[in-house]
Design an enzyme around this catalytic site. Structure first.
Site, PDB file in Angstrom:
ATOM      1  N   ASP A 102       0.858  -1.179   0.000  1.00  0.00           N
ATOM      2  CA  ASP A 102       0.000   0.000   0.000  1.00  0.00           C
ATOM      3  C   ASP A 102       0.896   1.232   0.000  1.00  0.00           C
ATOM      4  O   ASP A 102       1.720   1.399   0.901  1.00  0.00           O
ATOM      5  CB  ASP A 102      -0.869  -0.036   1.276  1.00  0.00           C
ATOM      6  CG  ASP A 102      -2.202   0.647   1.103  1.00  0.00           C
ATOM      7  OD1 ASP A 102      -2.222   1.734   0.504  1.00  0.00           O
ATOM      8  OD2 ASP A 102      -3.209   0.098   1.578  1.00  0.00           O
ATOM      9  N   ASP A 204      -3.043   4.897  -2.271  1.00  0.00           N
ATOM     10  CA  ASP A 204      -4.032   5.568  -1.442  1.00  0.00           C
ATOM     11  C   ASP A 204      -4.462   6.898  -2.074  1.00  0.00           C
ATOM     12  O   ASP A 204      -3.628   7.655  -2.580  1.00  0.00           O
ATOM     13  CB  ASP A 204      -3.375   5.824  -0.073  1.00  0.00           C
ATOM     14  CG  ASP A 204      -4.370   6.201   1.000  1.00  0.00           C
ATOM     15  OD1 ASP A 204      -5.225   5.356   1.328  1.00  0.00           O
ATOM     16  OD2 ASP A 204      -4.286   7.331   1.524  1.00  0.00           O
ATOM     17  N   GLU A 267      -6.683   3.878  -5.562  1.00  0.00           N
ATOM     18  CA  GLU A 267      -7.895   4.061  -4.752  1.00  0.00           C
ATOM     19  C   GLU A 267      -8.537   5.378  -5.165  1.00  0.00           C
ATOM     20  O   GLU A 267      -7.957   6.452  -4.957  1.00  0.00           O
ATOM     21  CB  GLU A 267      -7.560   4.105  -3.256  1.00  0.00           C
ATOM     22  CG  GLU A 267      -8.846   4.133  -2.427  1.00  0.00           C
ATOM     23  CD  GLU A 267      -8.733   4.862  -1.096  1.00  0.00           C
ATOM     24  OE1 GLU A 267      -9.555   4.594  -0.222  1.00  0.00           O
ATOM     25  OE2 GLU A 267      -7.842   5.718  -0.931  1.00  0.00           O
ATOM     26  N   HIS A 328     -11.420  -2.040   4.271  1.00  0.00           N
ATOM     27  CA  HIS A 328     -11.235  -1.629   5.663  1.00  0.00           C
ATOM     28  C   HIS A 328     -11.879  -0.289   5.991  1.00  0.00           C
ATOM     29  O   HIS A 328     -11.692   0.217   7.097  1.00  0.00           O
ATOM     30  CB  HIS A 328      -9.733  -1.575   5.947  1.00  0.00           C
ATOM     31  CG  HIS A 328      -9.047  -0.552   5.074  1.00  0.00           C
ATOM     32  ND1 HIS A 328      -9.049  -0.629   3.697  1.00  0.00           N
ATOM     33  CD2 HIS A 328      -8.383   0.582   5.372  1.00  0.00           C
ATOM     34  CE1 HIS A 328      -8.415   0.411   3.197  1.00  0.00           C
ATOM     35  NE2 HIS A 328      -7.990   1.170   4.197  1.00  0.00           N
ATOM     36  N   ASP A 329     -12.571   0.309   5.036  1.00  0.00           N
ATOM     37  CA  ASP A 329     -13.225   1.598   5.284  1.00  0.00           C
ATOM     38  C   ASP A 329     -14.742   1.509   5.252  1.00  0.00           C
ATOM     39  O   ASP A 329     -15.416   2.531   5.426  1.00  0.00           O
ATOM     40  CB  ASP A 329     -12.776   2.622   4.227  1.00  0.00           C
ATOM     41  CG  ASP A 329     -11.296   2.965   4.326  1.00  0.00           C
ATOM     42  OD1 ASP A 329     -10.759   2.967   5.451  1.00  0.00           O
ATOM     43  OD2 ASP A 329     -10.678   3.229   3.275  1.00  0.00           O
TER      44      ASP A 329
HETATM   45  C1  NOJ Z   1      -7.932   5.758   2.359  1.00  0.00           C
HETATM   46  C2  NOJ Z   1      -7.662   4.633   3.293  1.00  0.00           C
HETATM   47  O1  NOJ Z   1      -8.274   3.477   2.784  1.00  0.00           O
HETATM   48  C3  NOJ Z   1      -8.193   5.042   4.636  1.00  0.00           C
HETATM   49  O2  NOJ Z   1      -8.197   3.970   5.538  1.00  0.00           O
HETATM   50  C4  NOJ Z   1      -7.351   6.192   5.126  1.00  0.00           C
HETATM   51  O3  NOJ Z   1      -7.873   6.673   6.351  1.00  0.00           O
HETATM   52  C5  NOJ Z   1      -7.341   7.336   4.111  1.00  0.00           C
HETATM   53  N1  NOJ Z   1      -7.165   6.884   2.766  1.00  0.00           N
HETATM   54  C6  NOJ Z   1      -6.222   8.297   4.402  1.00  0.00           C
HETATM   55  O4  NOJ Z   1      -5.000   7.718   4.074  1.00  0.00           O
END
Ligand code: NOJ
Ligand code: MG
Length: 531
Positions: A102, A204, A267, A328-329
């Site tokens: 990542d 990210d 992402e 994970h979000d």
């Molecule tokens: C996306 C990530 O998936 C998330 O978990 C993170 O808090 C934010 N970007 C900031 O890096």
């Protein structure tokens, strides 16, 4: 005609997303680690996935659980050492599997040496590596930009009398990607890992890297509701998806292209017509801009069908699609749609055209954990209590067996296990031929065995109500996938075709012959081999 030769590993393959803090602890500190992941490679190989993506494992003060990095070229001691990482990488390669790390280029930790230098004085050579601005005339933040996790996106630094910008927590200052030295330093980071043999990166918030050079205020969002998250009060037109970001993405991609067959995943949370621009005009940006529609859309057959068809039609020629069901979000799929329907969702994910990304634990139908107030870890929840925004529930420890803490740790787990981990775990499900885990193994095996699923064409088919029906074709081989997204029986017409059931989500009718229609039970999906 498409042939196997023309498809790369990441097009044929299935990506398995590990949130390393929660997968397997090896040293009893209650936090998952790299040796833990290494211990579970037999399991992953048996499951049949091709690549493992690890959320960040780099040194971090853990303000955002690793998405705040203080050293891009190291491993956080809580996860292990660089040699543990090397060992994991070669163990994966020995099994013919890949490792994706990542990359978090938008921001560093405020403890990163670059930021420490940058904030030390206005004259520091690294001052402009970050986004520093004078206060507004009233002494407040330079403009109205909001941080994703709440409050202004600007924090003041009394020592130097300016504010710095952070799209996320104040401990995550944004880098200035207009600065050539930042770009080359970050290209160096990518090379560091690709030189070690890492097979790719998930990047990210790729669409955030460039901000408006005039720092104009974002306009209000007329559709704002609190459950969307505090920053959604404004439309982020000047803070993300800026036209110049594509130059940066192209430059990053060139680094990947200087190595054979490395994967760059972006992402990107944007409407699909914007998302697909991140493939690049000449397919020279991200190989896979993450497609989060299955996470974001209401779970309704007509909506999902339209989204699939539209996505296919918007893909630039030659672009390879991808699908994500959980991460994970966001709350876990079994929590979002229920456990029975999650089986249908799995069949959808693993039979669509495009690379599937599977979130750890979803293959056993793991539910979100309940997080008591005194065990909240995610500061997003602490900043915005009770809105359901916190991400601890879906970051829960993997349930391996029925022992204490489900075999995740011998210590105290950093987050509570799912409530029913005594029955919903790998060991129990591996013994049950009809379990969610067995379904995943069968679906993955089918996808691997059937080129029509792994790389064939997608054929939209007529359907209505709770039915979602489509075909997949490779050469002469034709498959039909018929999914019942509702809780009532349905009859799916499959035209003049007859076929054989290759797989049902209920795992009890394989080999059954069907005529011009297939009857589906509530929450049932089937894959049919036509002819
Ligand atoms: C996306 C990530 O998936 C998330 O978990 C993170 O808090 C934010 N970007 C900031 O890096
Ligand atoms: Mg540990």
């Amino acid at each position: 005609m498409t042939t196997a030769i023309q498809h790369l590993w990441w097009q044929r393959g299935i990506v398995y997303h590990v949130y390393p803090r929660s997968f397997q602890d090896s040293d009893g500190d209650g936090v998952g680690d790299l040796r833990g992941v290494a211990r579970r490679l037999d399991y992953l190989q048996q499951l049949g996935v091709d690549a493992v993506w690890l959320s960040p494992i780099f040194p971090s003060p853990l303000v955002d659980f690793g998405y705040d990095i203080s050293d891009y070229c190291g491993v956080d001691p809580r996860f292990g050492t660089l040699s543990d990482l090397d060992a994991l990488l070669s163990a994966l390669h020995d099994r013919g599997m890949k490792l994706i790390l990542d990359f978090v280029p938008n921001h560093t930790s405020d403890q990163h040496p670059w930021f420490i230098e940058s904030r030390s004085s206005r004259a520091n050579p690294r001052r402009d590596w970050y986004l520093w601005r004078d206060p507004a005339p009233d002494g407040g933040p330079p403009n109205n930009w909001l941080g994703h996790f709440g409050g202004s996106a600007w924090s003041s630094d009394p020592a130097t009398g300016q504010y710095y910008f952070h799209a996320f927590f104040p401990g995550q200052p944004d880098l200035n990607w207009r600065h050539p030295e930042v770009r080359s330093a970050m290209a160096g980071v990518v090379r560091f890992w690709l030189d070690r043999g890492v097979d790719g990166f998930r990047i990210d918030v790729l669409w955030h890297l460039i901000k408006d050079d005039r720092f104009r205020d974002n306009p209000p969002n007329p559709d704002f509701r609190p459950g969307m998250g505090p920053s959604r009060r404004l439309l982020p037109i000047y803070t993300a998806d800026r036209p110049e970001v594509h130059d940066v993405v192209r430059e990053l991609r060139a680094v990947f292209d200087s190595y054979p067959e490395r994967l760059m995943v972006g992402e990107i949370y944007l409407p699909v017509e914007r998302l697909v621009t991140y493939y690049g005009r000449n397919l020279d940006e991200a190989h896979l801009p993450f497609n989060f529609q299955l996470i974001r859309l209401p779970w309704q057959a007509s909506t999902i069908k339209q989204a699939i068809d539209r996505y296919q039609s918007l893909l630039p020629p030659g672009a390879w699609p991808n699908w994500v069901l959980g991460n994970h979000d966001h709350h876990r799929i079994a929590t979002r749609v229920g456990r029975d329907q999650a089986r249908v969702a799995a069949m959808l994910l693993l039979t669509l055209r495009g690379t599937p990304t599977l979130y750890y634990g979803d293959e056993i139908g793991m539910l979100d954990s309940e997080i008591p107030a005194d065990r909240v870890q995610d500061p997003y929840e602490r900043n915005n209590p009770g809105l359901g925004l916190g991400r601890d529930p879906e970051r829960n420890p993997m349930a391996w067996d029925a022992t204490r803490h489900a075999g995740f740790t011998t210590g105290e787990p950093w987050l509570p296990l799912a409530a029913d981990c005594a029955t919903c775990n790998v060991e129990v499900e591996a013994r049950d031929p009809r379990s969610m885990l067995s379904l995943h193994r069968r679906l993955i095996a089918l996808r691997r065995a059937e080129p029509a699923l792994a790389m064939g064409d997608y054929l939209p088919l007529d359907c209505s109500g709770d039915l979602l029906v489509y075909g997949r074709r490779h050469g002469d081989r034709r498959l039909i996938v018929a999914l019942n997204l509702g809780q009532r029986p349905q009859r799916a017409a499959i035209g003049g075709f007859g076929g054989t059931v290759a797989l049902s989500t209920h795992l009890d009718r394989e080999g059954e012959a069907v005529g011009g229609a297939v009857d589906l039970r509530p929450d049932e999906g089937v894959v049919l081999i036509v002819g």
